[in-house]
Design a protein around this motif. Structure first.
Motif, PDB file in Angstrom:
ATOM      1  N   TYR A  56      -5.925   3.385  -3.316  1.00 20.23           N
ATOM      2  CA  TYR A  56      -5.734   2.270  -2.389  1.00 20.23           C
ATOM      3  C   TYR A  56      -6.431   2.471  -1.043  1.00 20.23           C
ATOM      4  CZ  TYR A  56      -2.005   0.694  -5.528  1.00 20.23           C
ATOM      5  OH  TYR A  56      -1.287   0.257  -6.610  1.00 20.23           O
TER       6      TYR A  56
ATOM      7  N   PHE B  35       0.858  -1.184   0.000  1.00 17.03           N
ATOM      8  CA  PHE B  35       0.000   0.000   0.000  1.00 17.03           C
ATOM      9  C   PHE B  35       0.896   1.236   0.000  1.00 17.03           C
ATOM     10  CE2 PHE B  35      -2.711  -3.132   2.224  1.00 17.03           C
ATOM     11  CZ  PHE B  35      -3.862  -3.044   1.444  1.00 17.03           C
TER      12      PHE B  35
ATOM     13  N   ARG C 143      -9.287   0.043  -0.050  1.00 15.49           N
ATOM     14  CA  ARG C 143      -8.823  -1.328   0.128  1.00 15.49           C
ATOM     15  C   ARG C 143      -7.987  -1.459   1.394  1.00 15.49           C
ATOM     16  NH1 ARG C 143      -4.865  -5.265  -3.521  1.00 15.49           N
ATOM     17  NH2 ARG C 143      -5.419  -7.169  -2.394  1.00 15.49           N
ATOM     18  N   TRP C 144      -7.109  -0.461   1.653  1.00 15.30           N
ATOM     19  CA  TRP C 144      -6.306  -0.490   2.883  1.00 15.30           C
ATOM     20  C   TRP C 144      -7.220  -0.543   4.105  1.00 15.30           C
ATOM     21  CZ3 TRP C 144      -6.379   2.801   7.040  1.00 15.30           C
ATOM     22  CH2 TRP C 144      -5.369   2.621   7.992  1.00 15.30           C
TER      23      TRP C 144
END
Length: 288
Positions: A119, A108, A122-123
């Motif tokens: 990102y 990430f 999603r992180w």
């Protein structure tokens, strides 16, 4: 972002006892914590200062997984009363980044990176799932530490500057070499005691209600211990972590209010990691 280079120095903050265990016995993956940002793994950072901050916390709060003590054939009292558990230390390693990148990893970017917006979601989903016990297939995961929690461990925000690398498999840990241990000054120096005394005197008539994170700690302490709210407020207000958490960008923000409630309640009187993680799992099940 991790540079694609042959060697990078990375650090791990801990106490001197655990540092020596790692030196002479190696890293024991099954003795690491379960409910962490990137899953069960050995965590390092390229930032020496960040590792030192963790080392100071780990010396004040010398908790380890009971699995480690079984492997070492010692009991909890031997560990908690050992003089080296109260001495902060950090490990430094050479990390072979090219070797690491040949493995199955997840990277990430940091929030200051121009690609972070791609990102971010999603992180957040990944960290929240790992903190609830999700297992993942990656040998390593790199990215920002989960920052301030706004009162709940399950909802996270990224730290803007603090980065971490989780080595989640034996193959990933084999990318480390040239271990060195650096011993730091013990936590309970006269200077630290004077600072704590000044902080306690200044806040003697204040409630933790004025501080959102400490208020969450107080509420968790009230829930876990079944103490009166006034007693929970006093315990939180005069705790070691109350002084530390008031500092800007304190590393303590990266643990949950529930974690610090357990710290205040049990301190170094017992090993409470397993109780803490079991409590988090029960909380989540009750919400479903």
């Amino acid at each position: 972002m991790l540079p694609n280079t042959s060697k990078l120095t990375v650090y791990h903050g801990t106490n001197l006892f655990s540092a020596k265990v790692i030196k002479y016995n190696g890293i024991m993956l099954n003795a690491q914590r379960d409910l962490t940002d990137f899953g069960k793994g050995f965590y390092v950072t390229p930032h020496r200062k960040q590792a030192i901050e963790w080392a100071l916390v780990k010396a004040q709060d010398p908790q380890v997984n009971s699995t480690l003590l079984k492997l070492l054939h010692i009991n909890k009292d031997d560990y908690l009363n050992h003089p080296e558990t109260r001495i902060p230390a950090f490990l430094s390693y050479h990390l072979n980044v090219k070797q690491l990148f040949s493995l199955h990893g997840l990277l990430f970017p940091m929030p200051y990176d121009s690609n972070w917006f791609l990102y971010k979601a999603r992180w957040k989903d990944f960290v929240e799932s790992c903190r609830l016990g999700m297992k993942h297939p990656f040998d390593f995961v790199y990215g920002p530490i989960g920052g301030r929690h706004n009162g709940t461990y399950a909802i996270v925000r990224p730290s803007k500057l603090k980065e971490q690398l989780a080595l989640n498999s034996d193959k990933a840990m084999q990318c480390l070499s040239n271990l060195r241990i650096t011993r730091l000054r013990p936590v309970n120096t006269n200077h630290e005691k004077k600072l704590n005394e000044h902080f306690l005197q200044r806040n003697r008539n204040k409630s933790v209600m004025n501080h959102p994170f400490l208020r969450s700690v107080c509420e968790e302490l009230f829930s876990i211990s079944q103490r009166s709210y006034l007693d929970a407020d006093e315990c939180a207000k005069f705790s070691w972590m109350a002084h530390q958490i008031s500092k800007q960008e304190s590393i303590l923000w990266n643990e949950s209010p529930t974690y610090w409630a357990f710290f205040i309640l049990y301190g170094n009187k017992k090993l409470w990691y397993n109780d803490y993680e079991s409590y988090l799992v029960r909380q989540q099940r009750n919400k479903k």
